[in-house]
Motif scaffolding. Structure first.
Motif, PDB file in Angstrom:
ATOM      1  N   ALA A   1       0.831  -1.207   0.000  1.00  0.00           N
ATOM      2  CA  ALA A   1       0.000   0.000   0.000  1.00  0.00           C
ATOM      3  C   ALA A   1       0.868   1.260   0.000  1.00  0.00           C
ATOM      4  O   ALA A   1       0.622   2.197  -0.769  1.00  0.00           O
ATOM      5  N   ALA A   2       1.887   1.281   0.836  1.00  0.00           N
ATOM      6  CA  ALA A   2       2.747   2.470   0.931  1.00  0.00           C
ATOM      7  C   ALA A   2       3.512   2.701  -0.367  1.00  0.00           C
ATOM      8  O   ALA A   2       3.716   3.855  -0.769  1.00  0.00           O
ATOM      9  N   LEU A   3       3.925   1.636  -1.041  1.00  0.00           N
ATOM     10  CA  LEU A   3       4.638   1.811  -2.309  1.00  0.00           C
ATOM     11  C   LEU A   3       3.733   2.486  -3.343  1.00  0.00           C
ATOM     12  O   LEU A   3       4.145   3.433  -4.013  1.00  0.00           O
ATOM     13  N   PHE A   4       2.503   2.019  -3.470  1.00  0.00           N
ATOM     14  CA  PHE A   4       1.603   2.623  -4.450  1.00  0.00           C
ATOM     15  C   PHE A   4       1.234   4.054  -4.064  1.00  0.00           C
ATOM     16  O   PHE A   4       1.092   4.918  -4.934  1.00  0.00           O
ATOM     17  N   LEU A   5       1.112   4.327  -2.768  1.00  0.00           N
ATOM     18  CA  LEU A   5       0.852   5.697  -2.333  1.00  0.00           C
ATOM     19  C   LEU A   5       2.060   6.598  -2.609  1.00  0.00           C
ATOM     20  O   LEU A   5       1.898   7.765  -2.974  1.00  0.00           O
ATOM     21  N   ALA A   6       3.261   6.059  -2.460  1.00  0.00           N
ATOM     22  CA  ALA A   6       4.473   6.824  -2.772  1.00  0.00           C
ATOM     23  C   ALA A   6       4.554   7.099  -4.268  1.00  0.00           C
ATOM     24  O   ALA A   6       4.870   8.224  -4.685  1.00  0.00           O
ATOM     25  N   ILE A   7       4.263   6.085  -5.078  1.00  0.00           N
ATOM     26  CA  ILE A   7       4.314   6.243  -6.537  1.00  0.00           C
ATOM     27  C   ILE A   7       3.301   7.285  -7.004  1.00  0.00           C
ATOM     28  O   ILE A   7       3.549   8.026  -7.958  1.00  0.00           O
ATOM     29  N   ALA A   8       2.167   7.392  -6.318  1.00  0.00           N
ATOM     30  CA  ALA A   8       1.160   8.379  -6.694  1.00  0.00           C
ATOM     31  C   ALA A   8       1.639   9.808  -6.429  1.00  0.00           C
ATOM     32  O   ALA A   8       1.117  10.749  -7.024  1.00  0.00           O
ATOM     33  N   ARG A   9       2.645   9.973  -5.560  1.00  0.00           N
ATOM     34  CA  ARG A   9       3.083  11.303  -5.162  1.00  0.00           C
ATOM     35  C   ARG A   9       4.515  11.649  -5.568  1.00  0.00           C
ATOM     36  O   ARG A   9       4.937  12.783  -5.423  1.00  0.00           O
ATOM     37  N   LEU A  10       5.258  10.650  -6.036  1.00  0.00           N
ATOM     38  CA  LEU A  10       6.665  10.843  -6.392  1.00  0.00           C
ATOM     39  C   LEU A  10       6.925  10.245  -7.769  1.00  0.00           C
ATOM     40  O   LEU A  10       6.157   9.392  -8.222  1.00  0.00           O
ATOM     41  N   PRO A  11       8.041  10.639  -8.383  1.00  0.00           N
ATOM     42  CA  PRO A  11       8.438   9.892  -9.576  1.00  0.00           C
ATOM     43  C   PRO A  11       8.668   8.424  -9.188  1.00  0.00           C
ATOM     44  O   PRO A  11       9.145   8.128  -8.081  1.00  0.00           O
TER      45      PRO A  11
END
Length: 122
Positions: free
Chosen positions: A33-43
């Motif tokens: 979950a955190a990886l996909f949330l990070a990808i939504a906000r970062l390159p």
């Protein structure tokens, strides 16, 4: 006077295994979950580099819990790994632009969760 009932060793083992399995599952779920949330906000490249900080966290955990320094080659290998991942995902070309602090937090949470399930795993 009544004596408290003692759990059998089999019952304690099942309870212990359930808790361990639950913690492992929560770590895996949190990492995803955190990886996909990070990808939504970062390159994507930056999120992947943050995720790949997990081995360094495992080494840090080992250092803190076992009070034993890793071999001299371990920090060198970790640095080479982070630099290598950064170049493989083309982080220098990804640009930093407007970096989201929330995205960085999710990326670091991903690393902590991956380190956790690495430590909890078999």
């Amino acid at each position: 006077m009544a004596h408290p009932r003692r759990r059998s060793s089999a019952c304690r083992w099942k309870h212990s295994r359930f808790g361990h399995t639950l913690m492992f599952g929560l770590a895996v779920g949190t990492a995803n979950a955190a990886l996909f949330l990070a990808i939504a906000r970062l390159p994507v490249a930056m999120a992947i580099v943050l995720q790949n900080m997990a081995p360094a966290l495992v080494v840090l955990w080992s250092l803190l819990t076992h009070r034993r320094r890793p071999a001299a080659t371990v920090p060198i290998a970790l640095a080479a790994m982070i630099i290598g991942v950064a170049f493989v995902v083309d982080l220098p070309a990804a640009g930093t632009g407007q970096i989201s602090l929330t995205g960085l937090a999710y990326g670091l949470l991903t690393a902590v969760a991956v380190a956790s399930f690495s430590i909890l795993g078999p």
